[in-house]
Design an enzyme around this catalytic site. Sequence first.
Site, PDB file in Angstrom:
ATOM      1  N   GLU A   1      -6.706   3.868   5.452  1.00 47.21           N
ATOM      2  CA  GLU A   1      -5.354   4.447   5.452  1.00 47.21           C
ATOM      3  C   GLU A   1      -5.399   5.850   4.851  1.00 47.21           C
ATOM      4  O   GLU A   1      -6.216   6.137   3.973  1.00 47.21           O
ATOM      5  CB  GLU A   1      -4.419   3.547   4.615  1.00 47.21           C
ATOM      6  CG  GLU A   1      -3.026   4.156   4.436  1.00 47.21           C
ATOM      7  CD  GLU A   1      -1.971   3.182   3.912  1.00 47.21           C
ATOM      8  OE1 GLU A   1      -2.329   2.057   3.537  1.00 47.21           O
ATOM      9  OE2 GLU A   1      -0.790   3.571   3.888  1.00 47.21           O
TER      10      GLU A   1
ATOM     11  N   ASN B   1       1.501   1.690   4.804  1.00 46.25           N
ATOM     12  CA  ASN B   1       2.801   2.339   4.606  1.00 46.25           C
ATOM     13  C   ASN B   1       2.820   3.742   5.200  1.00 46.25           C
ATOM     14  O   ASN B   1       3.875   4.248   5.595  1.00 46.25           O
ATOM     15  CB  ASN B   1       3.125   2.424   3.104  1.00 46.25           C
ATOM     16  CG  ASN B   1       3.308   1.043   2.488  1.00 46.25           C
ATOM     17  OD1 ASN B   1       3.486   0.062   3.188  1.00 46.25           O
ATOM     18  ND2 ASN B   1       3.253   0.978   1.164  1.00 46.25           N
TER      19      ASN B   1
ATOM     20  N   ASN C   1       4.260  -1.703  10.361  1.00 49.23           N
ATOM     21  CA  ASN C   1       3.590  -2.247   9.183  1.00 49.23           C
ATOM     22  C   ASN C   1       4.614  -2.622   8.115  1.00 49.23           C
ATOM     23  O   ASN C   1       5.440  -1.770   7.727  1.00 49.23           O
ATOM     24  CB  ASN C   1       2.642  -1.185   8.602  1.00 49.23           C
ATOM     25  CG  ASN C   1       2.104  -1.557   7.232  1.00 49.23           C
ATOM     26  OD1 ASN C   1       1.242  -2.430   7.119  1.00 49.23           O
ATOM     27  ND2 ASN C   1       2.628  -0.930   6.184  1.00 49.23           N
ATOM     28  N   GLU C   2       4.570  -3.854   7.643  1.00 48.00           N
ATOM     29  CA  GLU C   2       5.450  -4.300   6.537  1.00 48.00           C
ATOM     30  C   GLU C   2       6.870  -3.767   6.695  1.00 48.00           C
ATOM     31  O   GLU C   2       7.468  -3.265   5.731  1.00 48.00           O
ATOM     32  CB  GLU C   2       4.854  -3.931   5.172  1.00 48.00           C
ATOM     33  CG  GLU C   2       3.527  -4.614   4.913  1.00 48.00           C
ATOM     34  CD  GLU C   2       2.981  -4.453   3.494  1.00 48.00           C
ATOM     35  OE1 GLU C   2       3.567  -3.708   2.694  1.00 48.00           O
ATOM     36  OE2 GLU C   2       1.951  -5.090   3.199  1.00 48.00           O
TER      37      GLU C   2
ATOM     38  N   TYR D   1      -2.006 -10.034  -1.149  1.00 46.43           N
ATOM     39  CA  TYR D   1      -2.946  -9.577  -2.181  1.00 46.43           C
ATOM     40  C   TYR D   1      -2.862 -10.576  -3.326  1.00 46.43           C
ATOM     41  O   TYR D   1      -1.782 -11.052  -3.651  1.00 46.43           O
ATOM     42  CB  TYR D   1      -2.564  -8.188  -2.702  1.00 46.43           C
ATOM     43  CG  TYR D   1      -2.705  -7.094  -1.670  1.00 46.43           C
ATOM     44  CD1 TYR D   1      -3.929  -6.463  -1.464  1.00 46.43           C
ATOM     45  CD2 TYR D   1      -1.616  -6.687  -0.901  1.00 46.43           C
ATOM     46  CE1 TYR D   1      -4.069  -5.454  -0.515  1.00 46.43           C
ATOM     47  CE2 TYR D   1      -1.747  -5.680   0.051  1.00 46.43           C
ATOM     48  CZ  TYR D   1      -2.976  -5.067   0.232  1.00 46.43           C
ATOM     49  OH  TYR D   1      -3.113  -4.067   1.167  1.00 46.43           O
TER      50      TYR D   1
ATOM     51  N   GLU E   1      -4.091  -7.222   6.112  1.00 44.44           N
ATOM     52  CA  GLU E   1      -4.290  -6.709   4.744  1.00 44.44           C
ATOM     53  C   GLU E   1      -4.508  -7.909   3.841  1.00 44.44           C
ATOM     54  O   GLU E   1      -3.633  -8.762   3.718  1.00 44.44           O
ATOM     55  CB  GLU E   1      -3.087  -5.895   4.260  1.00 44.44           C
ATOM     56  CG  GLU E   1      -2.992  -4.529   4.901  1.00 44.44           C
ATOM     57  CD  GLU E   1      -1.905  -3.649   4.290  1.00 44.44           C
ATOM     58  OE1 GLU E   1      -1.619  -3.788   3.078  1.00 44.44           O
ATOM     59  OE2 GLU E   1      -1.336  -2.841   5.039  1.00 44.44           O
TER      60      GLU E   1
ATOM     61  N   GLN F   1      -8.885  -2.084   1.111  1.00 36.64           N
ATOM     62  CA  GLN F   1      -9.203  -1.252   2.242  1.00 36.64           C
ATOM     63  C   GLN F   1     -10.713  -1.044   2.291  1.00 36.64           C
ATOM     64  O   GLN F   1     -11.436  -1.652   1.507  1.00 36.64           O
ATOM     65  CB  GLN F   1      -8.453   0.071   2.144  1.00 36.64           C
ATOM     66  CG  GLN F   1      -6.923  -0.128   2.148  1.00 36.64           C
ATOM     67  CD  GLN F   1      -6.115   1.179   2.185  1.00 36.64           C
ATOM     68  OE1 GLN F   1      -6.642   2.271   2.251  1.00 36.64           O
ATOM     69  NE2 GLN F   1      -4.797   1.049   2.102  1.00 36.64           N
TER      70      GLN F   1
HETATM   71  O1  AHR Z   1      -3.102  -1.303   1.297  1.00 36.95           O
HETATM   72  C1  AHR Z   1      -2.176  -0.633   0.499  1.00 36.95           C
HETATM   73  C2  AHR Z   1      -0.743  -0.814   0.942  1.00 36.95           C
HETATM   74  O2  AHR Z   1      -0.331  -2.136   0.690  1.00 36.95           O
HETATM   75  C3  AHR Z   1      -0.463  -0.615   2.403  1.00 36.95           C
HETATM   76  O3  AHR Z   1      -0.205   0.702   2.723  1.00 36.95           O
HETATM   77  C4  AHR Z   1       0.765  -1.427   2.633  1.00 36.95           C
HETATM   78  O4  AHR Z   1       0.867  -1.891   3.953  1.00 36.95           O
HETATM   79  C5  AHR Z   1       0.670  -2.532   1.599  1.00 36.95           C
HETATM   80  O5  AHR Z   1       1.855  -2.724   0.939  1.00 36.95           O
END
Ligand code: AHR
Length: 497
Positions: free
Chosen positions: A28, A73, A173-174, A252, A301, A349
Amino acid sequence: DDETPTIAVHPTRKVSQINPNIYAGFTEHMGRCIYGGIYDPGNPLSDENGFRKDVVDALKELNIPTVRYPGGNFCATYHWLDGVGPKDQRPSRPELAWLGTETNQFGTDEFMKWCETVGTEPYLCFNFGTGTLDEALAWVEYCNGTGNTYYANMRRKNGREEPYNVKYWALGNEVWGPWQVEQMTKEAYAHKALQWAKALKLLDPSLVLILCGQDGTASWDYYTLKQCLVPAHSALSTSAVPLIDMHSIHMYTSSNEHLPNATAPLAAERAIEITSALIDLARIENKVPPSQPRPTICFDEWNVWDPIRAEGSLGAEESYTLSDALAVAIWLNVFVRKSRDVGMACIAQTVNVISPLMTTKEGIIKQTTWWPLYLFSRFMRGWTVSAHVSCGVYEGETAPVWLRSAMDTPWLDVSASLGEDGYVDLVVVNINEKRGFETKIEGVRGPVDVYTVTGEGVQSTNMKGKEEVSIRESKWDGGVHYEFPKHSMTLMRWKAE
Ligand code: AHR
């Protein structure tokens, strides 16, 4: 005795094929991932394209099949046209996801070139915030167009005759996230996603379109799947072309305590089961014909991430420990166990940002979490096969995640695979920081190659100038018992009968 765990591996009982894309990556425009990570022009370690050669070599070793880009993001305000053409004419823009300035010196053509250098496939994410459908269609045409059309010709003018054939595309995304410029209600998103999917599939029915889900268990997931998993659009040439091919979910995990930290990824297993059921439910309710392929989950992710403890203004430069490496091993065990449902998983990432691979001006550092990823990607391919573990469970709350609260956490976490090469691979994670477990293994045949990832203690790290966690290789004759050392991941491989 009663305490002795038993692991029974059945290489002839194939569960499902492992999609190589479970070892995918994610880059990213965030922190030092692109600039200073994969792209560092002027650095003697970079090639003529400005790509860090040490990073390319490391990622080749990792053999990652696909890499997601440009966010995250970041996508919500990204205009791809800013990042193509002569570099000195590309605009710098305020960047609203991470509040920096985007110079656009690295864009679509650079990313494609980088993917070719690494030997990986691109996966692009559309701008669902300030972007338009026209812009999305233009991007697909720029990447994949073969005719005498405006954006395909623009690509040719920019130096690339052949199409890039980008297969994977994400519909935002999100989009559910309150931090997003693009935040929408689930109703608004489902409407827009379906509209975009129709147009995109008319342009190119071979695209793999990825719906934006939440964590797989939210009403967002339920609603968007119900609205978007519909019978194929009648204008498409064949009913075997679904509008939506995959459903994306993100998670996460982390905790300050070792046991909950290492076992929290088990929540992802439950989330995959729930998402999978929601996919079936939507297809049943919408009377989708069985001939239309069933969407898989794109876990695009995942990782261990605690933005509070991580360094850097974005809370993104994690210093991983052995405990985190064991968590990553359990994450990967989950993807192997759930290979029927998971079509792709992207570690978030790939460089510097929440990453197993760090760069300095002088070189790279492989973090603790690099090693389980490396072993899985190298060996856990082919088929998931049945592996049953019977052992004790940890007392009390181990994974402080709502999904796990009513479930047991066994002492050992396992997965097994059978590769094209005829080898059986078994991964066993012993989370316990105090004791090893002598274990009876049924179905093993010596000689066995053994790879062990461990270190002095669960807080060992590779970020203090010394590689405290790495792989130790050994041989085992394949006798009845094997002792899995405390706080370790073990990968064993032997030739199947
Ligand atoms: O990976 C970091 C961020 O975490 C990404 O940009 C977003 O999609 C998520 O909230």
